[in-house]
Write an enzyme that holds these catalytic residues in place. Structure first.
Site, short mmCIF file in Angstrom:
data_model
loop_
_atom_site.label_atom_id
_atom_site.label_comp_id
_atom_site.label_asym_id
_atom_site.label_seq_id
_atom_site.Cartn_x
_atom_site.Cartn_y
_atom_site.Cartn_z
N ASP A 133 0.85 -1.18 0.00
CA ASP A 133 0.00 0.00 0.00
C ASP A 133 0.88 1.23 0.00
O ASP A 133 1.97 1.24 0.56
CB ASP A 133 -0.89 -0.02 1.25
CG ASP A 133 -1.94 1.07 1.24
OD1 ASP A 133 -2.38 1.47 0.15
OD2 ASP A 133 -2.33 1.53 2.33
N HIS A 176 4.18 1.96 -8.36
CA HIS A 176 3.91 0.51 -8.39
C HIS A 176 5.15 -0.25 -8.86
O HIS A 176 5.46 -1.32 -8.34
CB HIS A 176 2.72 0.21 -9.28
CG HIS A 176 1.44 0.80 -8.77
ND1 HIS A 176 0.91 0.49 -7.53
CD2 HIS A 176 0.59 1.69 -9.32
CE1 HIS A 176 -0.20 1.15 -7.34
NE2 HIS A 176 -0.42 1.91 -8.42
N LEU A 225 10.78 -21.29 0.13
CA LEU A 225 9.90 -20.19 0.52
C LEU A 225 8.58 -20.30 -0.21
O LEU A 225 8.55 -20.47 -1.43
CB LEU A 225 10.57 -18.85 0.20
CG LEU A 225 9.71 -17.59 0.42
CD1 LEU A 225 9.45 -17.37 1.90
CD2 LEU A 225 10.38 -16.38 -0.19
#
Length: 168
Positions: free
Chosen positions: A31, A48, A142
């Protein structure tokens, strides 16, 4: 500081991190990228893009530290309210980063998961996601969970429907 993957078990961590007390699961809400760009006089999409670059480093660092699950809230159902240009740009970045980073994720045993409904996103982005899922499906390092077109209300509705289905 950029973190490089070294092929074997990762070799470096910050001195101030207690490696015996690492969480198994870390979640991040992506965010503020647009606000970050605006503060610098840049277009929102530049924010972004910067967020995607930061996420690349976070993925590496999480793996280096031995975190087992990394979840990023990347695009909520609420994000569809943004301009078509911004939404298209975000999904364009997704396509770009899957193309440029998937091989490295796979080489480092990262498994990609998607949370949410990606069936309604642009075709090129959905195809990129399918490629990432297929390429990394057998990896057991991961676990990189991407919440995409994901919303809390949507998840509650889905859970209730599943419960109703099980009760019938």
């Amino acid at each position: 500081m950029q973190v490089a993957w070294f092929g074997k078990k990762k070799q470096k961590a910050d001195n101030d991190i207690d490696l015996n007390n690492i969480p198994r699961h870390v979640a991040i809400i992506m965010d503020g990228n647009g606000r970050w760009a605006a503060k610098r006089g840049l277009p929102r999409l530049a924010g972004h893009n910067a967020g995607m670059l930061a996420m690349k480093e976070i993925i590496k660092r999480a793996d280096v530290l031995g975190i087992k699950y990394l979840t990023v809230y990347a695009f909520s159902t609420e994000n569809w309210k943004r301009s078509a240009e911004e939404v298209g740009g975000i999904f364009g970045l997704l396509v770009k980063y899957v193309a440029s980073e998937l091989a490295e994720l796979d080489e480092n045993n990262v498994k990609v998961h998607i949370l949410g409904d990606y069936g309604s996103i642009p075709r090129a982005a959905a195809a990129s996601i399918e490629r990432a899922l297929a390429t990394t499906r057998d990896n057991d390092g991961l676990q990189f969970n991407i919440a995409l077109n994901y919303g809390g209300r949507q998840e509650i509705v889905r859970a209730v429907r599943q419960i109703c289905y099980l009760v019938e």
